[in-house]
Structure formats: structure tokens, C-alpha cells
Design a protein around this motif. Sequence first.
Motif, mmCIF file in Angstrom:
data_model
loop_
_atom_site.group_PDB
_atom_site.id
_atom_site.type_symbol
_atom_site.label_atom_id
_atom_site.label_comp_id
_atom_site.label_asym_id
_atom_site.label_seq_id
_atom_site.Cartn_x
_atom_site.Cartn_y
_atom_site.Cartn_z
ATOM 1 N N PRO A 40 0.829 -1.214 0.000
ATOM 2 C CA PRO A 40 0.000 0.000 0.000
ATOM 3 C C PRO A 40 0.860 1.260 0.000
ATOM 4 O O PRO A 40 1.753 1.411 0.834
ATOM 5 C CB PRO A 40 -0.816 -0.121 1.291
ATOM 6 C CG PRO A 40 -0.022 -1.036 2.165
ATOM 7 C CD PRO A 40 0.696 -1.985 1.246
ATOM 8 N N ARG A 149 -9.385 5.399 -0.839
ATOM 9 C CA ARG A 149 -8.355 4.541 -1.419
ATOM 10 C C ARG A 149 -8.729 4.180 -2.863
ATOM 11 O O ARG A 149 -9.898 4.003 -3.182
ATOM 12 C CB ARG A 149 -8.169 3.270 -0.593
ATOM 13 C CG ARG A 149 -7.396 3.489 0.707
ATOM 14 C CD ARG A 149 -7.440 2.270 1.587
ATOM 15 N NE ARG A 149 -8.684 2.189 2.336
ATOM 16 C CZ ARG A 149 -9.030 1.167 3.109
ATOM 17 N NH1 ARG A 149 -8.230 0.110 3.203
ATOM 18 N NH2 ARG A 149 -10.173 1.182 3.772
ATOM 19 N N ARG A 151 -8.119 1.357 -5.678
ATOM 20 C CA ARG A 151 -7.691 -0.033 -5.790
ATOM 21 C C ARG A 151 -7.379 -0.396 -7.243
ATOM 22 O O ARG A 151 -7.972 0.153 -8.164
ATOM 23 C CB ARG A 151 -8.767 -0.946 -5.208
ATOM 24 C CG ARG A 151 -8.901 -0.764 -3.692
ATOM 25 C CD ARG A 151 -10.127 -1.446 -3.118
ATOM 26 N NE ARG A 151 -10.147 -1.324 -1.668
ATOM 27 C CZ ARG A 151 -10.608 -0.260 -1.006
ATOM 28 N NH1 ARG A 151 -11.067 0.790 -1.669
ATOM 29 N NH2 ARG A 151 -10.596 -0.228 0.322
ATOM 30 N N TYR A 152 -6.458 -1.327 -7.417
ATOM 31 C CA TYR A 152 -6.048 -1.766 -8.751
ATOM 32 C C TYR A 152 -5.704 -3.251 -8.695
ATOM 33 O O TYR A 152 -5.547 -3.838 -7.605
ATOM 34 C CB TYR A 152 -4.849 -0.952 -9.249
ATOM 35 C CG TYR A 152 -3.631 -1.021 -8.349
ATOM 36 C CD1 TYR A 152 -2.710 -2.056 -8.483
ATOM 37 C CD2 TYR A 152 -3.415 -0.061 -7.365
ATOM 38 C CE1 TYR A 152 -1.593 -2.140 -7.661
ATOM 39 C CE2 TYR A 152 -2.310 -0.125 -6.538
ATOM 40 C CZ TYR A 152 -1.405 -1.164 -6.685
ATOM 41 O OH TYR A 152 -0.310 -1.252 -5.858
ATOM 42 N N THR A 153 -5.585 -3.859 -9.860
ATOM 43 C CA THR A 153 -5.225 -5.273 -9.941
ATOM 44 C C THR A 153 -4.185 -5.467 -11.035
ATOM 45 O O THR A 153 -4.107 -4.689 -11.992
ATOM 46 C CB THR A 153 -6.447 -6.157 -10.260
ATOM 47 O OG1 THR A 153 -7.064 -5.695 -11.461
ATOM 48 C CG2 THR A 153 -7.454 -6.113 -9.113
ATOM 49 N N ALA A 165 -4.066 -7.867 -6.077
ATOM 50 C CA ALA A 165 -4.645 -6.533 -5.910
ATOM 51 C C ALA A 165 -3.773 -5.651 -5.029
ATOM 52 O O ALA A 165 -3.058 -6.133 -4.146
ATOM 53 C CB ALA A 165 -6.044 -6.646 -5.309
ATOM 54 N N GLU A 167 -3.521 -1.224 -3.433
ATOM 55 C CA GLU A 167 -4.295 -0.015 -3.193
ATOM 56 C C GLU A 167 -3.381 1.175 -2.944
ATOM 57 O O GLU A 167 -2.254 1.033 -2.464
ATOM 58 C CB GLU A 167 -5.250 -0.191 -2.011
ATOM 59 C CG GLU A 167 -4.557 -0.395 -0.671
ATOM 60 C CD GLU A 167 -5.567 -0.553 0.461
ATOM 61 O OE1 GLU A 167 -6.731 -0.905 0.191
ATOM 62 O OE2 GLU A 167 -5.182 -0.320 1.628
ATOM 63 N N SER A 251 -6.177 1.507 8.523
ATOM 64 C CA SER A 251 -5.408 1.198 7.322
ATOM 65 C C SER A 251 -4.294 2.230 7.165
ATOM 66 O O SER A 251 -4.437 3.389 7.551
ATOM 67 C CB SER A 251 -6.306 1.188 6.091
ATOM 68 O OG SER A 251 -6.896 2.459 5.896
#
Length: 367
Positions: A40, A149, A151-153, A165, A167, A251
Motif C-alpha cells: 500500500p 483509497r 484499488r487496482y489489480t 490486488a 491499493e 489502514s
Amino acid sequence: MTHRTAWTHHWLLVLGSLAVFPNITPASDLRKDEVIVFFPTFAHLSEDGRAWTTRVHGWIFEPESDGVLRNAAIASFRNALGLSADEAESRVFERRARAFLADNERGKRIAIRIGESVFELEPSAEDGHFFGTLRLDAQTVSRLARDGRLRYTAVTDRRDSRVFAGEVHLIGPVGVSVISDIDDTIKVTEVTDRKKLLQNTFLLPFRAVDGMADVYRRWSSGGAKFHFVSASPWQLYEPLAEFASQAGFPSATFHLRQVRFKDSSVLSLLADPLEAKLQMIEPLMAAFPHRRFILVGDSGERDPEIYGRIAEKHPDQVLRIYIRDVTGQAAQSPRYQAAFGKLPTDKWQLFQEPSTMQDRSIPDGDR
């Protein structure tokens, strides 16, 4: 939509060795026996508010395969650390040691998908770590983000059903940020005792410092953003992230030390963390010149010295320093006077009970 508008909308950029492909989908250079872990990270907003900039960070490696060789490697690693373990401790050690024995993959190009766009990142280095700087349209990010946040993959081959994944934490230009150590600050590690340090790191379930999650959740509800900065190696990221989540900490982005078990860099596990942590903290201060920072650490290693330097260099950005006392030194001791002697006395606080940490500098909400 004009060609120029479409170009802007999709942010067709080439940033160093990173490329963006809105209409084609290059799959990541990833074999079935390889794994990706994304860490992250944070993003900061441009002055005109039109774009977010972030640096994606990940690691590609081949896990040590099951069998006699893996078992021998794990036993060798445990012996090198001077650890003996019962059956339950051996299972914990195996899980925590596995990342240290992985085969790092060099020269791999990973592609990630954010919304409808695909970004190809920089090639992985010798240690398997890879990066990519992204500049993203603020309106698009606002549409895609959830809970602050993005998010991506990873883009994988269509025959590979695995999902990797990551973030990005979207952090505004003003507000309060908390830079926190991990070992003996939020997690019981006992770094001043080498034997206990190794046992708590590799053999025993992680234990939270009582009361710290409550304080951090209270600060988070007031809008504070969090960054965990530690001399622990990236190989411990997954168990540390799992611990932080299960213990109820907010987080956060993670900033750890790069170590390779298979070369001399493993010796940095026991090296002085001062310079390494300064190099992790300074980019945070530079990325958010108008945010104010609370620095939280402990007296077991070099946090007082590190945070004292940061506060002297950035007096307007550092709101307060909290040091958890694990060594029994008085606030008037030569060590603290050397670390904090140039700072106002109300700039720092030594504590044993987290409930005594004053949070008056946390605003009602993050702007």
C-alpha cells in the motif's frame, strides 16, 4: 469527444519506463509459479487539484517449492538465527520464513489495471521489487476511489484466474498524518533483547501493545492518515499487515526495509535503522509540505534520535512526538536531552500508557 479530449481523458502518458494503454491490454510477465505482492502506497494531489501522483510498489517472486529442499532451507535459516522451536512455533516460523527464501524475479514487467486504463510499470530489479510512477486524472480517481483509497489489480493472462490486488491511499494536501513505528510501538517485539526479538518476530503470534489501536482509531476518526515506517524487512509485510488489521489498527501505507536473504544485505536486519528510516520519512514530508505530522515511536532503538532530527529540520510540519518508554530512561536523561534538547518541551512526550497520549492536535475532520 475530440481526439485531444480523449487523449487527456485517458492520460496517455509515458513516465520514465512506464506506459499507459487505454485501448490494449498487455498482460504482466508472470508465470504460473510466480506471485505478485503489492504494497500500500500513497498519492498526493497536484497544486491545481487536477491530478493525483502515486508510486506503485510491488514484489514479484517464485515461492520456495514444497519438498526436501525447502525444508532444508527453512531449517538452515532457523539455525542461522539461532532459534529452536516446538511444533507450534515451527509452523509459525515456516510461514514467516517463506518469503525470505523466495526466488526474486528480475526484469519482469508488470501491468496493472485502474478503471479502464492499463499501466505497464518499470521492470523488476534484482530483488524482485518494481515501481511505477502514475499521474492520474483527479475526476477519474474520484469516480473510482472508495473510502479514500484507489484499488487496482495486476493484468494477468486470460488463462490465469489469480487476482493480485493493491491499493493507493489518497491523501489530501492539508490535515494531520501519523508516522508510526511498528516494533515495540504498536507490536510487542522486545528489540532490546536479541533472543526475544527473534522469538517474537519468527516464532510467536504477534501481540499488539495494549491501548495503541484504541488511540489510533480515535485519531483516525478525527481524520488522521497513517504511515507505518519500520526497519522490519519487506519479507514480513504480509504477516505485519494481517496483524495490524486483526488488531484493529487503521489502514495505513507501509514503508519497510529491503533485504535479500541470499546476499550480504541480510546483515542489515541487525544494522542501525537511523539512516534507513530517515530515508523513508523524508519523502513523506516532501510530498505533503502543508500537512502536519505526529511521530510515534519507542525508546528501544533510534526513534528519539530519528524523530528529533526530523523535527529540527521540519519544525512547522511536526506537531508532536510520542515515544513509548521501553528502556526506563527518564525524560531528563542525557539521551533525550540530546535528541530533543533543541525542541520546545511541549513538542514531545514520553509515555508508558497510551491513554496518556494527548490528541488535541487532531482536527475534527481531515480536509
